[in-house]
Design a protein around this motif. Structure first.
Motif, PDB file in Angstrom:
ATOM      1  N   GLY A 152      17.330 -68.211 -30.925  1.00  0.00           N
ATOM      2  CA  GLY A 152      17.622 -66.826 -31.287  1.00  0.00           C
ATOM      3  C   GLY A 152      16.743 -66.309 -32.408  1.00  0.00           C
ATOM      4  O   GLY A 152      16.010 -67.047 -33.051  1.00  0.00           O
ATOM      5  N   GLY A 153      16.828 -65.003 -32.593  1.00  0.00           N
ATOM      6  CA  GLY A 153      16.048 -64.372 -33.639  1.00  0.00           C
ATOM      7  C   GLY A 153      14.621 -64.105 -33.230  1.00  0.00           C
ATOM      8  O   GLY A 153      14.185 -64.400 -32.119  1.00  0.00           O
ATOM      9  N   LYS A 154      13.875 -63.555 -34.171  1.00  0.00           N
ATOM     10  CA  LYS A 154      12.496 -63.148 -33.932  1.00  0.00           C
ATOM     11  C   LYS A 154      11.595 -64.321 -33.544  1.00  0.00           C
ATOM     12  O   LYS A 154      10.710 -64.189 -32.702  1.00  0.00           O
ATOM     13  CB  LYS A 154      11.968 -62.468 -35.201  1.00  0.00           C
ATOM     14  CG  LYS A 154      10.581 -61.911 -35.085  1.00  0.00           C
ATOM     15  CD  LYS A 154      10.242 -61.173 -36.368  1.00  0.00           C
ATOM     16  CE  LYS A 154       8.802 -61.375 -36.715  1.00  0.00           C
ATOM     17  NZ  LYS A 154       8.445 -60.808 -38.001  1.00  0.00           N
ATOM     18  N   SER A 155      11.826 -65.472 -34.147  1.00  0.00           N
ATOM     19  CA  SER A 155      10.961 -66.623 -33.858  1.00  0.00           C
ATOM     20  C   SER A 155      11.368 -67.368 -32.590  1.00  0.00           C
ATOM     21  O   SER A 155      10.673 -68.284 -32.167  1.00  0.00           O
ATOM     22  CB  SER A 155      10.914 -67.587 -35.046  1.00  0.00           C
ATOM     23  OG  SER A 155      12.196 -68.096 -35.319  1.00  0.00           O
ATOM     24  N   GLY A 156      12.489 -66.984 -31.973  1.00  0.00           N
ATOM     25  CA  GLY A 156      12.864 -67.549 -30.676  1.00  0.00           C
ATOM     26  C   GLY A 156      13.407 -68.956 -30.730  1.00  0.00           C
ATOM     27  O   GLY A 156      14.107 -69.337 -31.650  1.00  0.00           O
TER      28      GLY A 156
END
Length: 169
Positions: A152-156
């Motif tokens: 999850g999040g921007k960095s995946g």
């Protein structure tokens, strides 16, 4: 926004600050961490048989790990408080290595990662095992505490590729 490789908890003047996550999108975030505690075989046997005079060592350590995940922002100075949606704590006994592995997966729906909650929970789970067994084994060693996976999040998605395949207790 910080440039790749920059530390985000410092402002342009080099002073510590809490990162502003207000503009980040809310996403489901999951993190798994794990660590081990090595002990004498007799200590492991007490834990495994449930015959330790202090009671259910792993049951108490499980509750301690969950409580630690919930209190992480009180313990880590610049950590955002997060609404946890799930905390799963699992212990694995390895008789050959005379260790107990603590693996914790934390979940939330939010704007910042949940890695610190998983890592804190593992440490406190292992410390609780130490505390409950130190009367019979002061030489226990906690090792290899690390993030295993985050989603999850921007960095995946990130993973070490080293998730334990030991049978669960």
């Amino acid at each position: 926004m910080p440039v790749a490789g920059e530390l985000t908890h410092f402002n342009a003047q080099g002073q510590a600050h809490m990162v502003n996550v207000g503009d980040k999108a809310e996403t489901k975030r999951i993190a798994t961490a794990q660590g081990d505690i090595r002990m004498l075989p007799d200590t492991l046997r007490l834990i495994e048989e449930g015959s330790h005079k202090k009671g259910d060592v792993l049951g108490i350590a499980r509750i301690a790990a969950i409580m630690a995940a919930k209190k992480t922002s009180d313990l880590i100075p610049l950590c955002h408080p997060l609404p946890l949606t799930a905390v799963n704590v699992e212990f694995t006994i390895d008789r050959v290595k005379s260790t107990v592995r603590c693996a914790v997966t934390c979940e939330t729906f939010g704007r910042t990662g949940i890695e610190m909650e998983a890592l804190t929970a593992v440490q406190v789970g292992l410390l609780t095992i130490y505390d409950m067994c130190k009367a019979v084994d002061k030489g226990m060693v906690m090792t290899d505490v690390r993030l295993i996976e985050k989603i999850g999040g921007k960095s995946g998605h990130w993973t070490t590729g080293a998730i334990s395949t030991l049978p669960l207790v």
